[in-house]
Write a protein that holds these residues in place. Sequence first.
Motif, PDB file in Angstrom:
ATOM      1  N   LEU A  82      36.426  50.566  33.720  1.00 46.53           N
ATOM      2  CA  LEU A  82      35.784  49.462  32.975  1.00 46.53           C
ATOM      3  C   LEU A  82      36.090  49.610  31.429  1.00 46.53           C
ATOM      4  O   LEU A  82      35.352  49.650  30.454  1.00 46.53           O
ATOM      5  CB  LEU A  82      34.291  49.023  33.109  1.00 46.53           C
ATOM      6  N   ILE A  83      37.362  49.835  31.072  1.00 44.26           N
ATOM      7  CA  ILE A  83      37.872  50.204  29.806  1.00 44.26           C
ATOM      8  C   ILE A  83      39.158  49.083  29.563  1.00 44.26           C
ATOM      9  O   ILE A  83      39.869  48.629  30.372  1.00 44.26           O
ATOM     10  CB  ILE A  83      38.339  51.683  29.414  1.00 44.26           C
ATOM     11  N   SER A  84      39.558  49.250  28.267  1.00 39.49           N
ATOM     12  CA  SER A  84      40.645  48.171  27.778  1.00 39.49           C
ATOM     13  C   SER A  84      41.019  48.915  26.279  1.00 39.49           C
ATOM     14  O   SER A  84      40.097  49.270  25.665  1.00 39.49           O
ATOM     15  CB  SER A  84      40.422  46.771  28.070  1.00 39.49           C
ATOM     16  N   GLU A  85      42.393  48.255  26.072  1.00 40.27           N
ATOM     17  CA  GLU A  85      42.615  48.351  24.591  1.00 40.27           C
ATOM     18  C   GLU A  85      42.235  47.316  23.635  1.00 40.27           C
ATOM     19  O   GLU A  85      42.574  46.157  23.922  1.00 40.27           O
ATOM     20  CB  GLU A  85      44.162  49.072  24.508  1.00 40.27           C
ATOM     21  N   PHE A  86      41.895  47.673  22.684  1.00 46.73           N
ATOM     22  CA  PHE A  86      41.354  46.565  21.385  1.00 46.73           C
ATOM     23  C   PHE A  86      41.939  47.076  20.219  1.00 46.73           C
ATOM     24  O   PHE A  86      41.968  48.066  19.699  1.00 46.73           O
ATOM     25  CB  PHE A  86      39.974  46.094  21.551  1.00 46.73           C
ATOM     26  N   LYS A  87      42.199  45.761  19.357  1.00 45.24           N
ATOM     27  CA  LYS A  87      42.547  45.938  18.082  1.00 45.24           C
ATOM     28  C   LYS A  87      41.355  46.148  17.212  1.00 45.24           C
ATOM     29  O   LYS A  87      40.471  45.285  17.211  1.00 45.24           O
ATOM     30  CB  LYS A  87      43.433  45.020  17.454  1.00 45.24           C
ATOM     31  N   VAL A  88      41.380  47.268  16.619  1.00 46.05           N
ATOM     32  CA  VAL A  88      40.045  47.418  15.407  1.00 46.05           C
ATOM     33  C   VAL A  88      40.483  48.043  14.180  1.00 46.05           C
ATOM     34  O   VAL A  88      41.571  48.490  13.950  1.00 46.05           O
ATOM     35  CB  VAL A  88      38.996  48.410  16.305  1.00 46.05           C
ATOM     36  N   SER A  89      39.466  47.846  13.071  1.00 44.60           N
ATOM     37  CA  SER A  89      39.682  48.407  12.042  1.00 44.60           C
ATOM     38  C   SER A  89      38.980  49.700  11.887  1.00 44.60           C
ATOM     39  O   SER A  89      37.715  49.753  12.217  1.00 44.60           O
ATOM     40  CB  SER A  89      39.099  47.481  10.822  1.00 44.60           C
ATOM     41  N   LYS A  90      39.727  50.673  11.423  1.00 46.37           N
ATOM     42  CA  LYS A  90      39.179  52.125  11.280  1.00 46.37           C
ATOM     43  C   LYS A  90      39.425  52.850   9.993  1.00 46.37           C
ATOM     44  O   LYS A  90      40.404  52.275   9.343  1.00 46.37           O
ATOM     45  CB  LYS A  90      39.622  52.955  12.195  1.00 46.37           C
ATOM     46  N   LEU A 272      39.479  45.537  38.269  1.00 44.76           N
ATOM     47  CA  LEU A 272      39.306  46.876  38.981  1.00 44.76           C
ATOM     48  C   LEU A 272      40.650  47.247  39.322  1.00 44.76           C
ATOM     49  O   LEU A 272      40.399  48.350  40.109  1.00 44.76           O
ATOM     50  CB  LEU A 272      38.288  46.741  40.043  1.00 44.76           C
ATOM     51  N   SER A 273      41.595  46.801  39.244  1.00 42.00           N
ATOM     52  CA  SER A 273      42.817  47.390  39.857  1.00 42.00           C
ATOM     53  C   SER A 273      42.919  48.833  39.476  1.00 42.00           C
ATOM     54  O   SER A 273      42.871  49.301  38.294  1.00 42.00           O
ATOM     55  CB  SER A 273      44.198  46.577  39.136  1.00 42.00           C
ATOM     56  N   GLY A 274      43.136  49.642  40.509  1.00 43.73           N
ATOM     57  CA  GLY A 274      43.130  51.346  40.067  1.00 43.73           C
ATOM     58  C   GLY A 274      41.676  52.049  40.102  1.00 43.73           C
ATOM     59  O   GLY A 274      41.720  53.111  39.807  1.00 43.73           O
ATOM     60  N   SER A 275      40.602  51.210  40.305  1.00 44.41           N
ATOM     61  CA  SER A 275      39.465  51.739  40.107  1.00 44.41           C
ATOM     62  C   SER A 275      38.860  51.769  41.576  1.00 44.41           C
ATOM     63  O   SER A 275      39.163  51.317  42.570  1.00 44.41           O
ATOM     64  CB  SER A 275      38.491  50.672  39.376  1.00 44.41           C
ATOM     65  N   ASN A 276      37.913  52.851  41.667  1.00 44.86           N
ATOM     66  CA  ASN A 276      37.264  53.261  42.926  1.00 44.86           C
ATOM     67  C   ASN A 276      36.183  52.729  43.218  1.00 44.86           C
ATOM     68  O   ASN A 276      35.304  52.901  44.016  1.00 44.86           O
ATOM     69  CB  ASN A 276      37.118  54.805  43.019  1.00 44.86           C
ATOM     70  N   LEU A 277      35.516  51.565  42.148  1.00 47.91           N
ATOM     71  CA  LEU A 277      34.318  50.916  42.200  1.00 47.91           C
ATOM     72  C   LEU A 277      34.013  50.228  43.653  1.00 47.91           C
ATOM     73  O   LEU A 277      32.920  50.713  44.156  1.00 47.91           O
ATOM     74  CB  LEU A 277      34.315  49.791  41.230  1.00 47.91           C
ATOM     75  N   SER A 278      35.201  49.667  44.321  1.00 50.11           N
ATOM     76  CA  SER A 278      34.814  48.927  45.635  1.00 50.11           C
ATOM     77  C   SER A 278      34.289  49.861  46.873  1.00 50.11           C
ATOM     78  O   SER A 278      33.929  49.360  47.773  1.00 50.11           O
ATOM     79  CB  SER A 278      35.900  48.083  46.080  1.00 50.11           C
TER      80      SER A 278
END
Length: 678
Positions: A82-90, A272-278
């Motif tokens: 339950l993660i993804s890449e996002f553009k942020v200001s740092k 959930l592709s690649g996740s073990n949640l199911s």
Amino acid sequence: MLTITWQEEIASLKQNLTNEINKISRNSEFNIPNYICINNLKAKLERLDEIEKILSIEKYKIAFIGTIGQGKTTAICHLFNLISEFKVSKTIASKTKDVVETKELLSTGAGKTTICEVIIKAGEKTYIEIEPYPVDEMENLIFEFCDYIADKDKDNTQLDQKIIISKELERAIRNVVDMKLRYKTISDGDKKKNEIIDTAKEEFDKVGLDGFKKLALNNAKLESRTTNKIEFDNQNNEQAWIKNTFAAINNVEFKEFAIPRKIYLYVSYDVLSGSNLSQFDSIIDTKGLDVNPIRKDLQKYIENQDTICLFVTPFNDAPEANIRTLIGYHLTSKSKDFHHRFVTLVLPKKNEPEKVHECDGNYDIGIQVRKEEIQDTFKKLNLDFFLENILFYDALRYYRDDIVKLNEIYEKEDIQADKNQFLQAITDVIERRRNILLEEIKDIKESFTKIKNGDALTEAEIKAIENAIHKIKDLRYLNKRVQSFLYQDKGQDKGFVTKYVEYYRTVYKAWNTKHAIHRNFGYYEPRNIDIYYDMRVIAEGLNEDEMLKKFTKEPKRELECILNDLTSINESLKTLIPELFIQFNSFYDNFISEVGVEIQYEAIRKLSPQSEDSEFWKALINEKGKVQLPGENYTGNVCLTFKNELESEQSLNTFLEIKAGQYWAELVTKILSFFGEE
């Protein structure tokens, strides 16, 4: 050769046990040996029913339980993709840059936490559903926020004089009443700084407390907040939709949504592709523990056979105080095999394992040393805990320190390997439990065969049983072993009511928390507070050296010695008595629980009606704002009112003594019935 399934094995064994019970009942006189034999076989039947139910669980729930801010949600998001890449200001090296960072989809902002329990399930499509607070409870939360704003600038140095509300609740209420904090940039010479503008405080200063409450309630438009479900609209990136929508619901930014008491997140298989949640029924991110870790809302997960409980703790303080208290309270129930389903989940941060003494900077050795230290801690507390059920997971181990992005020296495969290792360890916990139960089926079958083919008991063995029965009967009356003064205040020793009132005083320190409890007649759901359940916990004993568990430790040990002597001296009884040992542990745990429940319901009765028609509750509620005499304070007054009420008529101290005696006698009677005695 055909393999017999466990279902067939259990069905066959249950049939054979039933046939043997019927045979003995029909053809034999009712004497001590036959009673023992029949009750042994009946106990085996009951245990097989329990084993069958457990082995039939197709998918387990995984409940994460831990103190606020320890990283439960972060671990869940990384473990189940339950993660993804996002553009942020740092800001990096004093410069603001746009960077791509890995973000948790259930993140609610830096240093923030979820407002309630979150249940995550795999589904055909992505949507979020809430269980809302009712309107009257939301009104009370808004009024509490208004009192908090009014109290903000008062110079209260005493913690019990301050109004305290959680940051997540404050954030939600500000959104509901449309009074967010604003930030204004001002110049200070060559430098610029942000100034916080509190619009709520500004409104309070204008109209006073009563006007402010009216304005806040009007802004909230609680009656129109009737929407409970929102589905992914397929218009945007699905991960981004989950992240933004979850944060908005958690922070109550949508005008049509109420404050959630539970959030259900259903995640599509695309995300959930690649996740073990199911592979699990659901993942539960429980509301974080605060000052009171033994909560009623957690009990259902701890008690349910279909739930693996992961107790989350930081690395350097593992197991931390809240977790020790919570696990310690439940693991004293020896009959329930909680340790088969309990996992201590330690969350290291970066190089903490490498700093462990005598590990020479080796990460894996540091983990192993800390694991053994945790096991030693449980042993010192006299708690059963499998070493294999102490697990470690660092969600950010392979990420950079300056931004949450994979460090160049690692590969994505390193991250996946850690996830796989952890999830395999959870699968192993389930499989280990399953194998223990399958072995138990074999043991039951073997024991049954020995009983069926065994010789009759000798006269000496029957005499030993008769002597044991006589000794057990002498233990029927608890008041012969536990003196009345132990339930009352005497010198330095405190009775049940005093111990509970002191618990209430110290655990719920802030006066506004106490006032919220009074206003809700013993409950305060935003903090999962239930004073009647608390009384049950205190009466039972937070651990085996407290209250009822402490008072009955010695008579319990005497009963155990009597049963031990039977099996150690008499060879034939080694096959027949073990079931009674198992039952005795169950009887004792039920005894503790039954007395605790009696206290819980007697407290509800004693403090009824749970309404403003009650003079007791009215007195507590009216303590707010009351002019106090010299030497008085709010906390002292409400605690004295509580103590007087709980000790009025028949004191809860006396009630505890009576119920302990009653249920102890029932426990002894159950043991005697195993031998055909009353």
